[in-house]
Design a protein around this motif. Structure first.
Motif, PDB file in Angstrom:
ATOM      1  N   SER A   1      20.052  26.980  -6.244  1.00  0.00           N
ATOM      2  CA  SER A   1      18.964  26.077  -6.576  1.00  0.00           C
ATOM      3  C   SER A   1      19.316  25.298  -7.832  1.00  0.00           C
ATOM      4  O   SER A   1      19.948  25.846  -8.749  1.00  0.00           O
ATOM      5  CB  SER A   1      17.685  26.869  -6.832  1.00  0.00           C
ATOM      6  N   PRO A   2      18.922  24.023  -7.916  1.00  0.00           N
ATOM      7  CA  PRO A   2      19.196  23.270  -9.153  1.00  0.00           C
ATOM      8  C   PRO A   2      18.666  23.970 -10.402  1.00  0.00           C
ATOM      9  O   PRO A   2      19.235  23.818 -11.489  1.00  0.00           O
ATOM     10  CB  PRO A   2      18.493  21.932  -8.913  1.00  0.00           C
ATOM     11  N   THR A   3      17.592  24.737 -10.254  1.00  0.00           N
ATOM     12  CA  THR A   3      17.034  25.429 -11.425  1.00  0.00           C
ATOM     13  C   THR A   3      17.904  26.583 -11.879  1.00  0.00           C
ATOM     14  O   THR A   3      17.702  27.111 -12.974  1.00  0.00           O
ATOM     15  CB  THR A   3      15.621  25.947 -11.128  1.00  0.00           C
ATOM     16  N   ASP A   4      18.872  26.993 -11.077  1.00  0.00           N
ATOM     17  CA  ASP A   4      19.774  28.074 -11.459  1.00  0.00           C
ATOM     18  C   ASP A   4      21.110  27.563 -12.000  1.00  0.00           C
ATOM     19  O   ASP A   4      22.037  28.346 -12.195  1.00  0.00           O
ATOM     20  CB  ASP A   4      20.039  28.994 -10.260  1.00  0.00           C
ATOM     21  N   MET A   5      21.198  26.251 -12.216  1.00  0.00           N
ATOM     22  CA  MET A   5      22.411  25.692 -12.796  1.00  0.00           C
ATOM     23  C   MET A   5      22.231  25.563 -14.303  1.00  0.00           C
ATOM     24  O   MET A   5      21.172  25.174 -14.792  1.00  0.00           O
ATOM     25  CB  MET A   5      22.703  24.307 -12.197  1.00  0.00           C
ATOM     26  N   ARG A   6      23.282  25.896 -15.040  1.00  0.00           N
ATOM     27  CA  ARG A   6      23.166  25.900 -16.489  1.00  0.00           C
ATOM     28  C   ARG A   6      23.628  24.591 -17.107  1.00  0.00           C
ATOM     29  O   ARG A   6      23.043  24.114 -18.079  1.00  0.00           O
ATOM     30  CB  ARG A   6      23.990  27.046 -17.073  1.00  0.00           C
ATOM     31  N   TYR A   7      24.717  24.039 -16.614  1.00  0.00           N
ATOM     32  CA  TYR A   7      25.271  22.814 -17.166  1.00  0.00           C
ATOM     33  C   TYR A   7      25.417  21.781 -16.044  1.00  0.00           C
ATOM     34  O   TYR A   7      25.759  22.124 -14.920  1.00  0.00           O
ATOM     35  CB  TYR A   7      26.645  23.058 -17.792  1.00  0.00           C
ATOM     36  N   TRP A   8      25.184  20.542 -16.407  1.00  0.00           N
ATOM     37  CA  TRP A   8      25.281  19.436 -15.459  1.00  0.00           C
ATOM     38  C   TRP A   8      26.206  18.365 -16.003  1.00  0.00           C
ATOM     39  O   TRP A   8      26.201  18.075 -17.198  1.00  0.00           O
ATOM     40  CB  TRP A   8      23.910  18.812 -15.210  1.00  0.00           C
ATOM     41  N   GLY A   9      26.963  17.769 -15.092  1.00  0.00           N
ATOM     42  CA  GLY A   9      27.733  16.599 -15.451  1.00  0.00           C
ATOM     43  C   GLY A   9      26.964  15.341 -15.120  1.00  0.00           C
ATOM     44  O   GLY A   9      25.953  15.372 -14.411  1.00  0.00           O
ATOM     45  N   ARG A  10      27.435  14.227 -15.614  1.00  0.00           N
ATOM     46  CA  ARG A  10      26.882  12.948 -15.190  1.00  0.00           C
ATOM     47  C   ARG A  10      27.309  12.706 -13.761  1.00  0.00           C
ATOM     48  O   ARG A  10      28.374  13.124 -13.346  1.00  0.00           O
ATOM     49  CB  ARG A  10      27.376  11.826 -16.091  1.00  0.00           C
ATOM     50  N   GLY A  11      26.492  12.050 -13.032  1.00  0.00           N
ATOM     51  CA  GLY A  11      26.771  11.855 -11.636  1.00  0.00           C
ATOM     52  C   GLY A  11      27.787  10.772 -11.360  1.00  0.00           C
ATOM     53  O   GLY A  11      28.120   9.945 -12.220  1.00  0.00           O
ATOM     54  N   THR A  12      28.280  10.777 -10.138  1.00  0.00           N
ATOM     55  CA  THR A  12      29.164   9.728  -9.652  1.00  0.00           C
ATOM     56  C   THR A  12      28.591   9.214  -8.330  1.00  0.00           C
ATOM     57  O   THR A  12      28.219  10.006  -7.468  1.00  0.00           O
ATOM     58  CB  THR A  12      30.611  10.235  -9.498  1.00  0.00           C
ATOM     59  N   GLN A  13      28.514   7.900  -8.209  1.00  0.00           N
ATOM     60  CA  GLN A  13      27.859   7.297  -7.061  1.00  0.00           C
ATOM     61  C   GLN A  13      28.785   7.279  -5.846  1.00  0.00           C
ATOM     62  O   GLN A  13      29.941   6.843  -5.942  1.00  0.00           O
ATOM     63  CB  GLN A  13      27.421   5.862  -7.382  1.00  0.00           C
ATOM     64  N   VAL A  14      28.258   7.743  -4.730  1.00  0.00           N
ATOM     65  CA  VAL A  14      28.959   7.642  -3.446  1.00  0.00           C
ATOM     66  C   VAL A  14      28.102   6.787  -2.527  1.00  0.00           C
ATOM     67  O   VAL A  14      26.922   7.106  -2.304  1.00  0.00           O
ATOM     68  CB  VAL A  14      29.201   9.031  -2.828  1.00  0.00           C
ATOM     69  N   THR A  15      28.682   5.721  -2.013  1.00  0.00           N
ATOM     70  CA  THR A  15      27.971   4.839  -1.093  1.00  0.00           C
ATOM     71  C   THR A  15      28.776   4.715   0.191  1.00  0.00           C
ATOM     72  O   THR A  15      29.952   4.358   0.154  1.00  0.00           O
ATOM     73  CB  THR A  15      27.759   3.448  -1.710  1.00  0.00           C
ATOM     74  N   VAL A  16      28.124   5.033   1.297  1.00  0.00           N
ATOM     75  CA  VAL A  16      28.777   4.976   2.604  1.00  0.00           C
ATOM     76  C   VAL A  16      28.115   3.872   3.413  1.00  0.00           C
ATOM     77  O   VAL A  16      26.913   3.946   3.708  1.00  0.00           O
ATOM     78  CB  VAL A  16      28.684   6.323   3.329  1.00  0.00           C
ATOM     79  N   SER A  17      28.880   2.886   3.773  1.00  0.00           N
ATOM     80  CA  SER A  17      28.342   1.763   4.541  1.00  0.00           C
ATOM     81  C   SER A  17      28.521   2.012   6.036  1.00  0.00           C
ATOM     82  O   SER A  17      29.475   2.653   6.469  1.00  0.00           O
ATOM     83  CB  SER A  17      29.034   0.467   4.146  1.00  0.00           C
ATOM     84  N   SER A  18      27.572   1.493   6.808  1.00  0.00           N
ATOM     85  CA  SER A  18      27.629   1.711   8.264  1.00  0.00           C
ATOM     86  C   SER A  18      28.432   0.627   8.952  1.00  0.00           C
ATOM     87  O   SER A  18      28.807  -0.371   8.368  1.00  0.00           O
ATOM     88  CB  SER A  18      26.208   1.748   8.827  1.00  0.00           C
TER      89      SER A  18
END
Length: 121
Positions: A104-121
């Motif tokens: 669960s996200p609530t059980d994570m202690r440290y987070w990184g900044r996100g990276t965007q993934v975009t998938v086009s159809s």
């Protein structure tokens, strides 16, 4: 522990991307590591996780057979290989270090900044 994710981008459906998450600090190998994703207007959700040793991996049903999580403790890095990408995989992807006993996200202690993934159809 500080986490830095990279490797996102724009890809056509059916394509592949490999995300990396580099951790600072000497305790990286003590943590289970997870990849989460958050699509616009949706809650952050678990995608894949790996135990501290790399011996066990976990996936949400929607990515099983397409995504592979791995880690290299010598390089303080966790990876997410994403194949056969679908438009519904479009999201910001985050890596996180596990603290509690679940993915669960609530059980994570440290987070990184996100990276965007975009998938086009």
């Amino acid at each position: 522990v500080q986490l830095q994710a990279s490797g996102g981008g724009l890809v056509q459906a059916g394509g592949s991307l490999r995300l990396s998450c580099v951790a600072s600090g000497r305790t990286f190998s003590s943590y289970g590591m997870g990849w989460f994703r958050q699509a616009p207007g949706k809650e952050r959700e678990f995608a894949a996780g790996i135990s501290w040793s790399g011996g066990r991996t976990y996936y949400t049903d929607s990515v099983k057979g397409r995504f592979t999580i791995s880690r290299d403790n010598a390089k303080n890095t966790v990876y997410l290989q994403m194949n056969s990408l679908k438009p519904e995989d479009t999201a910001v992807y985050y890596c996180a270090a596990q603290y509690g006993g679940t993915w669960s996200p609530t059980d994570m202690r440290y987070w990184g900044r996100g990276t965007q993934v975009t998938v086009s159809s």
